[in-house]
Design an enzyme around this catalytic site. Structure first.
Site, PDB file in Angstrom:
ATOM      1  N   LYS A 197      -7.326  -0.683  11.666  1.00 25.01           N
ATOM      2  CA  LYS A 197      -6.692  -1.089  10.397  1.00 25.01           C
ATOM      3  C   LYS A 197      -5.465  -0.212  10.149  1.00 25.01           C
ATOM      4  O   LYS A 197      -4.423  -0.683   9.704  1.00 25.01           O
ATOM      5  CB  LYS A 197      -7.700  -0.981   9.254  1.00 25.01           C
ATOM      6  CG  LYS A 197      -7.237  -1.586   7.941  1.00 25.01           C
ATOM      7  CD  LYS A 197      -6.401  -0.669   7.068  1.00 25.01           C
ATOM      8  CE  LYS A 197      -6.016  -1.300   5.744  1.00 25.01           C
ATOM      9  NZ  LYS A 197      -5.129  -0.433   4.946  1.00 25.01           N
ATOM     10  N   GLU A 209       0.828  -1.221   0.000  1.00 25.27           N
ATOM     11  CA  GLU A 209       0.000   0.000   0.000  1.00 25.27           C
ATOM     12  C   GLU A 209       0.858   1.265   0.000  1.00 25.27           C
ATOM     13  O   GLU A 209       1.703   1.444   0.873  1.00 25.27           O
ATOM     14  CB  GLU A 209      -0.920  -0.012   1.236  1.00 25.27           C
ATOM     15  CG  GLU A 209      -1.933   1.105   1.222  1.00 25.27           C
ATOM     16  CD  GLU A 209      -2.887   1.062   2.430  1.00 25.27           C
ATOM     17  OE1 GLU A 209      -3.019  -0.006   3.065  1.00 25.27           O
ATOM     18  OE2 GLU A 209      -3.494   2.106   2.720  1.00 25.27           O
ATOM     19  N   ASP A 245       4.172 -14.298  11.704  1.00 25.78           N
ATOM     20  CA  ASP A 245       2.861 -14.829  11.329  1.00 25.78           C
ATOM     21  C   ASP A 245       1.864 -13.664  11.418  1.00 25.78           C
ATOM     22  O   ASP A 245       1.380 -13.314  12.506  1.00 25.78           O
ATOM     23  CB  ASP A 245       2.481 -15.959  12.301  1.00 25.78           C
ATOM     24  CG  ASP A 245       1.160 -16.617  11.932  1.00 25.78           C
ATOM     25  OD1 ASP A 245       0.310 -15.942  11.309  1.00 25.78           O
ATOM     26  OD2 ASP A 245       0.963 -17.786  12.284  1.00 25.78           O
ATOM     27  N   HIS A 290      -2.745  10.353  -0.944  1.00 27.04           N
ATOM     28  CA  HIS A 290      -3.035   9.062  -1.582  1.00 27.04           C
ATOM     29  C   HIS A 290      -3.169   9.205  -3.094  1.00 27.04           C
ATOM     30  O   HIS A 290      -2.686   8.379  -3.840  1.00 27.04           O
ATOM     31  CB  HIS A 290      -4.339   8.490  -1.035  1.00 27.04           C
ATOM     32  CG  HIS A 290      -4.115   7.545   0.098  1.00 27.04           C
ATOM     33  ND1 HIS A 290      -3.903   6.211  -0.079  1.00 27.04           N
ATOM     34  CD2 HIS A 290      -4.050   7.755   1.431  1.00 27.04           C
ATOM     35  CE1 HIS A 290      -3.733   5.644   1.091  1.00 27.04           C
ATOM     36  NE2 HIS A 290      -3.808   6.556   2.023  1.00 27.04           N
TER      37      HIS A 290
HETATM   38  P1  NAD Z   1       9.392 -23.239  16.517  1.00 28.69           P
HETATM   39  O1  NAD Z   1       8.531 -24.414  16.424  1.00 28.69           O
HETATM   40  O2  NAD Z   1      10.509 -23.115  15.529  1.00 28.69           O
HETATM   41  O3  NAD Z   1       9.954 -23.182  18.011  1.00 28.69           O
HETATM   42  C1  NAD Z   1      11.011 -22.427  18.417  1.00 28.69           C
HETATM   43  C2  NAD Z   1      11.817 -23.320  19.322  1.00 28.69           C
HETATM   44  O4  NAD Z   1      13.141 -22.781  19.360  1.00 28.69           O
HETATM   45  C3  NAD Z   1      11.387 -23.361  20.774  1.00 28.69           C
HETATM   46  O5  NAD Z   1      10.406 -24.318  21.002  1.00 28.69           O
HETATM   47  C4  NAD Z   1      12.673 -23.700  21.496  1.00 28.69           C
HETATM   48  O6  NAD Z   1      12.842 -25.086  21.620  1.00 28.69           O
HETATM   49  C5  NAD Z   1      13.773 -23.218  20.561  1.00 28.69           C
HETATM   50  N1  NAD Z   1      14.553 -22.051  21.070  1.00 28.69           N
HETATM   51  C6  NAD Z   1      15.884 -21.904  21.000  1.00 28.69           C
HETATM   52  N2  NAD Z   1      16.281 -20.746  21.540  1.00 28.69           N
HETATM   53  C7  NAD Z   1      15.190 -20.110  21.943  1.00 28.69           C
HETATM   54  C8  NAD Z   1      14.936 -18.859  22.563  1.00 28.69           C
HETATM   55  N3  NAD Z   1      15.905 -17.992  22.882  1.00 28.69           N
HETATM   56  N4  NAD Z   1      13.644 -18.549  22.797  1.00 28.69           N
HETATM   57  C9  NAD Z   1      12.644 -19.382  22.473  1.00 28.69           C
HETATM   58  N5  NAD Z   1      12.815 -20.588  21.894  1.00 28.69           N
HETATM   59  C10 NAD Z   1      14.084 -20.941  21.629  1.00 28.69           C
HETATM   60  O7  NAD Z   1       8.536 -21.884  16.412  1.00 28.69           O
HETATM   61  P2  NAD Z   1       7.304 -21.402  17.252  1.00 28.69           P
HETATM   62  O8  NAD Z   1       7.592 -19.977  17.548  1.00 28.69           O
HETATM   63  O9  NAD Z   1       6.962 -22.302  18.381  1.00 28.69           O
HETATM   64  O10 NAD Z   1       6.092 -21.488  16.209  1.00 28.69           O
HETATM   65  C11 NAD Z   1       5.873 -20.472  15.296  1.00 28.69           C
HETATM   66  C12 NAD Z   1       5.235 -21.021  14.043  1.00 28.69           C
HETATM   67  O11 NAD Z   1       4.024 -21.654  14.331  1.00 28.69           O
HETATM   68  C13 NAD Z   1       4.915 -19.936  13.068  1.00 28.69           C
HETATM   69  O12 NAD Z   1       5.442 -20.295  11.793  1.00 28.69           O
HETATM   70  C14 NAD Z   1       3.397 -19.933  13.019  1.00 28.69           C
HETATM   71  O13 NAD Z   1       2.942 -19.512  11.758  1.00 28.69           O
HETATM   72  C15 NAD Z   1       3.060 -21.350  13.319  1.00 28.69           C
HETATM   73  N6  NAD Z   1       1.703 -21.665  13.813  1.00 28.69           N
HETATM   74  C16 NAD Z   1       0.796 -20.717  14.197  1.00 28.69           C
HETATM   75  C17 NAD Z   1      -0.443 -21.084  14.677  1.00 28.69           C
HETATM   76  C18 NAD Z   1      -1.404 -20.010  15.142  1.00 28.69           C
HETATM   77  O14 NAD Z   1      -1.015 -18.865  15.289  1.00 28.69           O
HETATM   78  N7  NAD Z   1      -2.682 -20.323  15.406  1.00 28.69           N
HETATM   79  C19 NAD Z   1      -0.765 -22.432  14.789  1.00 28.69           C
HETATM   80  C20 NAD Z   1       0.173 -23.383  14.419  1.00 28.69           C
HETATM   81  C21 NAD Z   1       1.409 -22.990  13.949  1.00 28.69           C
END
Ligand code: NAD
Length: 423
Positions: A261, A83, A277, A375
């Site tokens: 928004k 945008e 996300d 705009h």
């Molecule tokens: P991830 O699964 O990669 O987990 C990150 C992992 O990194 C942690 O579990 C931990 O083991 C490790 N880690 C290492 N150093 C760390 C630190 N300093 N701090 C925190 N963790 C550390 O990622 P996530 O953040 O658990 O999941 C994010 C993803 O999940 C996004 O891609 C999102 O789109 C997706 N998702 C979203 C939804 C929703 O919002 N409803 C549902 C399902 C999945």
């Protein structure tokens, strides 16, 4: 940290000059610059591993908002958005807040909520009592799924149990409150919820269905605050205009939706640039805006004793600098480098500050000249480019369209033809 975010005339530079300036201020390497200059900065093989059935890559412009001072630190803000005028508006509002010392922001601990849905329990309050009385066991099992998180100081902080009424009868909803440190945390807490579900079924005799995080991340908030000197805003009349604009949103959900928004224009542009996300952030923001049973603005604007404008933002901000797409997308990694953030908390604070500034820009424009003037100029540029104008032709076509007060594709084409025929 960048040396300064104040770069007068940045918008007047060419793309390549802007990249050079960014290199100088944000300490970028030759490799970083190459990435910015690449036509397609995301390798197709990487894209193919990110989602399913990949056939291509969508380009979104990445811009840099200038002038931001957040918690007394200078920041150049990468924003990815289609945008027009959002980056310019953010930079402009940041300049106004700068006159009052910038924006202060504070994020809470990164606490996410995982929900476990239990049904078919004849006595829901007995189930609630049983689950809570064995809280420690639940926490231990959940924590055992993620030793890395525990090592970096995260893990389950608490367990809460709610009995809700639903169209399918009462349900017992267990919440795991998890400190996810520098992650967004969705996968992290979902794994925990799945791990503890069998225990809950065993203890209560009920049936667990859903085990998933809540995007209403109301334990993971950012709060941002700023004071804009009335002179920087354009006088006390403008302060009054902004306060009235906010009050309109506070009194009317139709206006509040558009007000929010505008905040999300800033928040989501930084989110996209840094690989967050965006849907999770949108869901969290709007659910939070409706938490009092009525949809409300995420900011408040008021006038202080001296006639200056004071703004306050409060909203969920579930962002990570590890996990998800953050470390997979090279441009997201570079955006985090430009920001110089060390923690997810710092990123949340920046995004809250950008949301507040974006809101200020929109309200100020709406309360004064209206947003269409700016705009329409940008819209005219897009039409000129669509009509086929290149280089200096773009400015000539835009100028002529604005002069005529006719901003349409057929007019752009006609002007372009006439310019070319005169050459
Ligand atoms: P991830 O699964 O990669 O987990 C990150 C992992 O990194 C942690 O579990 C931990 O083991 C490790 N880690 C290492 N150093 C760390 C630190 N300093 N701090 C925190 N963790 C550390 O990622 P996530 O953040 O658990 O999941 C994010 C993803 O999940 C996004 O891609 C999102 O789109 C997706 N998702 C979203 C939804 C929703 O919002 N409803 C549902 C399902 C999945």
């Amino acid at each position: 940290m960048v040396k300064t975010s104040r770069i007068p005339g940045y918008h007047k530079l060419s793309v390549s000059e802007r990249i050079d300036k960014l290199r100088e201020l944000a300490n970028l390497t030759e490799e970083d610059l190459e990435l910015l200059r690449k036509a397609v900065p995301l390798p197709i093989d990487t894209a193919d591993r990110m989602i399913e059935n990949v056939v291509g890559i969508l380009g979104i412009p990445l811009g840099i908002a200038t002038n931001f001072v957040i918690n007394k630190k200078e920041y150049l803000i990468p924003m990815a958005i289609e945008e027009p005028s959002v980056v310019a508006a953010a930079s402009n509002a940041a300049k106004m807040t700068r006159a009052g010392g910038g924006i202060m922001a504070e994020a809470t601990d990164p606490l996410m909520i995982a929900q476990i849905q239990l049904v078919n329990v004849p006595s829901p309050y007995t189930a609630k009592y049983v689950i809570l009385s064995r809280k420690r066991e639940l926490i231990d099992v959940a924590n055992s799924t993620n030793p890395v998180l525990i090592k970096v100081g995260g893990g389950v902080r608490d367990v809460e149990v709610r009995v809700i009424e639903s169209p399918a009868g009462p349900m017992v909803i267990t919440h795991l409150i998890v400190d996810v440190r520098d992650a967004m945390g969705a996968n992290t807490v979902n794994t925990m919820a799945e791990a503890v579900a069998p225990l809950i079924e065993k203890w209560t005799g009920g049936k667990v269905y859903l085990r998933i995080l809540s995007n209403l991340a109301d334990r993971r908030l950012v709060r941002a605050w700023t004071k804009v000197p009335k002179e920087a805003l354009g006088g006390e009349d403008v302060v009054d205009g902004v306060v009235y604009a906010w009050a309109f949103a506070a009194g009317d959900p139709y206006r509040a939706a558009t007000h929010n928004k505008g905040i999300m224009n800033g928040v989501i542009a930084v989110a996209l640039a840094t690989g967050q996300d965006t849907r999770a952030l949108e869901a969290g923001a709007h659910a939070y805006a409706a938490r009092n049973g009525r949809y409300e603005p995420l900011t408040v604007w008021e006038k202080d004793h001296d006639g200056n404008l004071v703004g306050y933002l409060e909203m969920p901000m579930a962002v990570g600098i590890i996990g998800g797409a953050v470390k997979v997308n090279p441009v997201a990694k570079l955006s985090l480098k430009i920001l110089g953030v060390q923690t997810a908390k710092e990123l949340a604070e920046i995004m809250g500050a950008v949301g507040l500034a974006q809101n200020l820009a929109a309200l100020r424009a709406l309360a004064t000249e209206g947003i269409q003037k700016g705009h329409m100029k940008l819209h005219a540029r897009q039409l000129a480019i669509t009509a086929g104008a290149t280089g200096e032709e773009v400015d000539l076509v835009v100028e002529e369209m604005l002069k005529r007060g006719e901003i349409r594709i057929d007019v752009a084409k006609e002007i372009l033809e006439s310019i070319r025929s005169k050459k």
